[in-house]
Write a protein that holds these residues in place. Structure first.
Motif, PDB file in Angstrom:
ATOM      1  N   PHE A   1       8.232   9.413 -13.904  1.00  0.00           N
ATOM      2  CA  PHE A   1       6.877   9.719 -13.450  1.00  0.00           C
ATOM      3  C   PHE A   1       6.661   9.405 -11.972  1.00  0.00           C
ATOM      4  O   PHE A   1       5.532   9.279 -11.514  1.00  0.00           O
ATOM      5  CB  PHE A   1       5.859   8.968 -14.310  1.00  0.00           C
ATOM      6  CG  PHE A   1       5.934   9.339 -15.774  1.00  0.00           C
ATOM      7  CD1 PHE A   1       6.406  10.580 -16.173  1.00  0.00           C
ATOM      8  CD2 PHE A   1       5.544   8.442 -16.752  1.00  0.00           C
ATOM      9  CE1 PHE A   1       6.481  10.930 -17.515  1.00  0.00           C
ATOM     10  CE2 PHE A   1       5.615   8.780 -18.097  1.00  0.00           C
ATOM     11  CZ  PHE A   1       6.084  10.026 -18.479  1.00  0.00           C
ATOM     12  N   ASN A   2       7.786   9.232 -11.245  1.00  0.00           N
ATOM     13  CA  ASN A   2       7.751   9.161  -9.778  1.00  0.00           C
ATOM     14  C   ASN A   2       7.094   7.903  -9.215  1.00  0.00           C
ATOM     15  O   ASN A   2       6.406   7.949  -8.195  1.00  0.00           O
ATOM     16  CB  ASN A   2       7.060  10.415  -9.212  1.00  0.00           C
ATOM     17  CG  ASN A   2       7.745  11.690  -9.649  1.00  0.00           C
ATOM     18  OD1 ASN A   2       8.969  11.793  -9.607  1.00  0.00           O
ATOM     19  ND2 ASN A   2       6.969  12.666 -10.106  1.00  0.00           N
ATOM     20  N   TYR A   3       7.352   6.768  -9.873  1.00  0.00           N
ATOM     21  CA  TYR A   3       6.926   5.478  -9.332  1.00  0.00           C
ATOM     22  C   TYR A   3       8.140   4.701  -8.820  1.00  0.00           C
ATOM     23  O   TYR A   3       8.232   3.483  -8.974  1.00  0.00           O
ATOM     24  CB  TYR A   3       6.223   4.638 -10.407  1.00  0.00           C
ATOM     25  CG  TYR A   3       5.110   5.327 -11.154  1.00  0.00           C
ATOM     26  CD1 TYR A   3       4.094   5.984 -10.480  1.00  0.00           C
ATOM     27  CD2 TYR A   3       5.073   5.306 -12.545  1.00  0.00           C
ATOM     28  CE1 TYR A   3       3.066   6.613 -11.172  1.00  0.00           C
ATOM     29  CE2 TYR A   3       4.049   5.926 -13.247  1.00  0.00           C
ATOM     30  CZ  TYR A   3       3.050   6.580 -12.552  1.00  0.00           C
ATOM     31  OH  TYR A   3       2.033   7.199 -13.237  1.00  0.00           O
ATOM     32  N   THR A   4       9.083   5.377  -8.217  1.00  0.00           N
ATOM     33  CA  THR A   4      10.356   4.747  -7.875  1.00  0.00           C
ATOM     34  C   THR A   4      10.248   3.769  -6.709  1.00  0.00           C
ATOM     35  O   THR A   4      11.103   2.886  -6.565  1.00  0.00           O
ATOM     36  CB  THR A   4      11.406   5.816  -7.541  1.00  0.00           C
ATOM     37  OG1 THR A   4      10.834   6.770  -6.631  1.00  0.00           O
ATOM     38  CG2 THR A   4      11.862   6.540  -8.796  1.00  0.00           C
ATOM     39  N   ARG A   5       9.237   3.907  -5.875  1.00  0.00           N
ATOM     40  CA  ARG A   5       9.090   2.940  -4.780  1.00  0.00           C
ATOM     41  C   ARG A   5       8.834   1.541  -5.333  1.00  0.00           C
ATOM     42  O   ARG A   5       9.479   0.570  -4.930  1.00  0.00           O
ATOM     43  CB  ARG A   5       7.946   3.365  -3.856  1.00  0.00           C
ATOM     44  CG  ARG A   5       8.255   4.584  -3.009  1.00  0.00           C
ATOM     45  CD  ARG A   5       7.154   4.853  -1.994  1.00  0.00           C
ATOM     46  NE  ARG A   5       7.511   5.925  -1.069  1.00  0.00           N
ATOM     47  CZ  ARG A   5       6.808   6.274   0.000  1.00  0.00           C
ATOM     48  NH1 ARG A   5       5.676   5.615   0.282  1.00  0.00           N
ATOM     49  NH2 ARG A   5       7.211   7.248   0.789  1.00  0.00           N
ATOM     50  N   ILE A   6       7.891   1.450  -6.245  1.00  0.00           N
ATOM     51  CA  ILE A   6       7.598   0.146  -6.827  1.00  0.00           C
ATOM     52  C   ILE A   6       8.765  -0.316  -7.700  1.00  0.00           C
ATOM     53  O   ILE A   6       9.048  -1.515  -7.808  1.00  0.00           O
ATOM     54  CB  ILE A   6       6.275   0.190  -7.625  1.00  0.00           C
ATOM     55  CG1 ILE A   6       5.775  -1.228  -7.897  1.00  0.00           C
ATOM     56  CG2 ILE A   6       6.407   0.963  -8.913  1.00  0.00           C
ATOM     57  CD1 ILE A   6       4.356  -1.270  -8.431  1.00  0.00           C
ATOM     58  N   GLY A   7       9.489   0.637  -8.287  1.00  0.00           N
ATOM     59  CA  GLY A   7      10.663   0.282  -9.077  1.00  0.00           C
ATOM     60  C   GLY A   7      11.733  -0.379  -8.234  1.00  0.00           C
ATOM     61  O   GLY A   7      12.343  -1.381  -8.644  1.00  0.00           O
TER      62      GLY A   7
ATOM     63  N   ALA B   1       0.829  -1.209   0.000  1.00  0.00           N
ATOM     64  CA  ALA B   1       0.000   0.000   0.000  1.00  0.00           C
ATOM     65  C   ALA B   1       0.863   1.258   0.000  1.00  0.00           C
ATOM     66  O   ALA B   1       0.474   2.297  -0.555  1.00  0.00           O
ATOM     67  CB  ALA B   1      -0.935  -0.002   1.209  1.00  0.00           C
ATOM     68  N   GLU B   2       2.063   1.159   0.593  1.00  0.00           N
ATOM     69  CA  GLU B   2       2.948   2.320   0.668  1.00  0.00           C
ATOM     70  C   GLU B   2       3.574   2.672  -0.676  1.00  0.00           C
ATOM     71  O   GLU B   2       4.188   3.729  -0.809  1.00  0.00           O
ATOM     72  CB  GLU B   2       4.052   2.071   1.701  1.00  0.00           C
ATOM     73  CG  GLU B   2       3.554   2.001   3.131  1.00  0.00           C
ATOM     74  CD  GLU B   2       3.009   3.339   3.623  1.00  0.00           C
ATOM     75  OE1 GLU B   2       3.407   4.388   3.073  1.00  0.00           O
ATOM     76  OE2 GLU B   2       2.191   3.323   4.561  1.00  0.00           O
ATOM     77  N   PHE B   3       3.443   1.791  -1.667  1.00  0.00           N
ATOM     78  CA  PHE B   3       3.862   2.174  -3.018  1.00  0.00           C
ATOM     79  C   PHE B   3       3.094   3.407  -3.486  1.00  0.00           C
ATOM     80  O   PHE B   3       3.615   4.240  -4.228  1.00  0.00           O
ATOM     81  CB  PHE B   3       3.583   1.045  -4.018  1.00  0.00           C
ATOM     82  CG  PHE B   3       4.433  -0.180  -3.851  1.00  0.00           C
ATOM     83  CD1 PHE B   3       5.686  -0.124  -3.272  1.00  0.00           C
ATOM     84  CD2 PHE B   3       3.968  -1.414  -4.295  1.00  0.00           C
ATOM     85  CE1 PHE B   3       6.470  -1.265  -3.137  1.00  0.00           C
ATOM     86  CE2 PHE B   3       4.735  -2.558  -4.169  1.00  0.00           C
ATOM     87  CZ  PHE B   3       5.985  -2.486  -3.585  1.00  0.00           C
ATOM     88  N   TRP B   4       1.828   3.480  -3.056  1.00  0.00           N
ATOM     89  CA  TRP B   4       0.903   4.450  -3.630  1.00  0.00           C
ATOM     90  C   TRP B   4       0.517   5.565  -2.671  1.00  0.00           C
ATOM     91  O   TRP B   4       0.140   6.650  -3.123  1.00  0.00           O
ATOM     92  CB  TRP B   4      -0.361   3.712  -4.089  1.00  0.00           C
ATOM     93  CG  TRP B   4      -0.038   2.445  -4.810  1.00  0.00           C
ATOM     94  CD1 TRP B   4      -0.167   1.166  -4.350  1.00  0.00           C
ATOM     95  CD2 TRP B   4       0.523   2.332  -6.125  1.00  0.00           C
ATOM     96  NE1 TRP B   4       0.263   0.261  -5.285  1.00  0.00           N
ATOM     97  CE2 TRP B   4       0.693   0.946  -6.391  1.00  0.00           C
ATOM     98  CE3 TRP B   4       0.894   3.255  -7.105  1.00  0.00           C
ATOM     99  CZ2 TRP B   4       1.215   0.475  -7.595  1.00  0.00           C
ATOM    100  CZ3 TRP B   4       1.420   2.787  -8.302  1.00  0.00           C
ATOM    101  CH2 TRP B   4       1.572   1.415  -8.533  1.00  0.00           C
TER     102      TRP B   4
END
Length: 372
Positions: A213-219, A151-154
């Motif tokens: 596009f700032n999705y680096t947590r999931i990356g 959940a913290e990805f988002w």
């Protein structure tokens, strides 16, 4: 290795000069392949000299930029391309130099075939790189709020600014994967060459989009899931080239367990999170000024790329289990190399190779084969 190919290229270049014909793209690639140490080294030295004498913006090649003085964190920008360019050259030079002067000489005492020595060096370079990135990536994930909490990805999206270590880690990974496109062209092509090309394109799209596009947590989570099996598979192949059969097979079993857990199960959880959790936590909108690049359809773009990568993972998983089943049932793994490759190696038997990782090496479409 590099010096021999360099002399061959120089002969071709002399013939080319005599005919005054323009260089083709293949000849340019051949030149880069023949000068994997000296060509990037010249670029690296030129950049370092420029930085030391104070040429403006040359620091951007070597160090990350866009630090926010108020937070101490780092943003992103077009200038990151300079960093990527520099470290593509660094990885090209380091890979070739370590293979020629360190890893191949290590193999000489244990491996008679020159081709196998090269394969050993390639795999050990992979072990070194992915061991380092797995450790750093796991450290970053462990000290993050999204450690086993998808959940913290988002939550709190967009995550625009990064810590110093995180930005170095992400851009180094990005530059390495860009450099891998070059490696694919200079290595003897594998039987699953098309799948590897698709894998690299898919991976680069995921890395570039997640960073931009700032999705680096999931990356970061995806990187960690992918790196550990790569370490163990390359290590198992290295033991196979050294004929350390028991260690080779034991390492392969460990790799297969880690593969199923990280690449199939955990990565599957990441895909499920992408499909279901953004609706709960993300304010879907396109607002580039504030770092939000998440209109609702973007979720399906991310999901499509993740699923595309997952299909490739499942393809290789099925191939590995097929070979494992054959070996456990007592069938010898047939040697599928072409005759011309066997002649080049000169020392390799045409009989089947016994052992789990040997079976993978010759039957699971993961072994290099000579281009026809």
């Amino acid at each position: 290795m590099v010096s021999r190919s360099s002399s061959r290229f120089n002969r071709k270049r002399s013939a080319r000069r005599a005919s005054d014909k323009p260089y083709t793209l293949k000849e340019f690639t051949d030149y880069l392949a023949a000068h994997q140490i000296d060509a990037p080294l010249k670029v690296i030295v030129a950049i370092l000299i420029g930085y030391l004498i104070g040429v403006p913006y040359f620091d951007r090649f070597i160090f990350i930029t866009y630090q926010n003085p108020q937070t101490g964190l780092y943003g992103k920008g077009v200038g990151d391309i300079f960093f990527l360019f520099f470290y593509i050259n660094v990885f090209t030079m380091l890979r070739a130099a370590s293979m020629e002067y360190v890893l191949t000489p290590i193999a000489v005492a244990h491996v008679k075939s020159k081709r196998k020595r090269t394969r050993f060096a390639e795999q050990m370079w992979t072990v070194i790189y992915y061991s380092a990135t797995f450790c750093v990536g796991t450290y970053l994930a462990y000290h993050s709020p999204y450690w086993f909490n998808t959940a913290e990805f988002w939550k709190g999206y967009p995550h625009v600014e990064l810590t110093k270590l995180f930005k170095y880690y992400y851009l180094v990974q990005f530059s390495y994967w860009l450099q891998q496109i070059f490696v694919l062209q200079i290595e003897a092509p594998r039987k699953d060459y098309r799948e590897l090309v698709l894998h690299h394109i898919n991976t680069l799209l995921l890395i570039s989009l997640s960073y931009s596009f700032n999705y680096t947590r999931i990356g970061n989570a995806v990187f960690v899931c992918m790196d550990l099996p790569d370490v163990l598979l390359a290590l198992a192949k290295s033991f196979n080239y050294l004929d350390f059969r028991f260690i080779c097979d034991s390492t392969f079993v460990a790799m297969l367990i880690s593969w199923c857990y990280t690449r199939v199960y955990l990565y599957g959880c990441i895909i499920w999170s992408t499909a279901t959790e953004p609706d709960l936590y993300v304010n879907f909108k396109l607002d580039p000024r504030n770092g939000s690049w998440f209109p609702y359809f973007a979720k399906y773009i991310i999901l499509a790329l993740e699923i595309g990568l997952f299909f490739l993972i499942l393809f290789w998983t099925v191939m590995m289990f097929k070979v494992l089943a054959k070996v456990l049932l007592g069938s010898a793994a047939a040697d599928e190399r072409s005759e011309d490759e066997a002649e080049d190696e000169g020392l390799e038997s045409e009989q089947g190779v016994v052992g789990t990782t040997s079976a993978i090496a010759h039957n699971s479409n993961m072994t290099p084969t000579k281009r026809k």
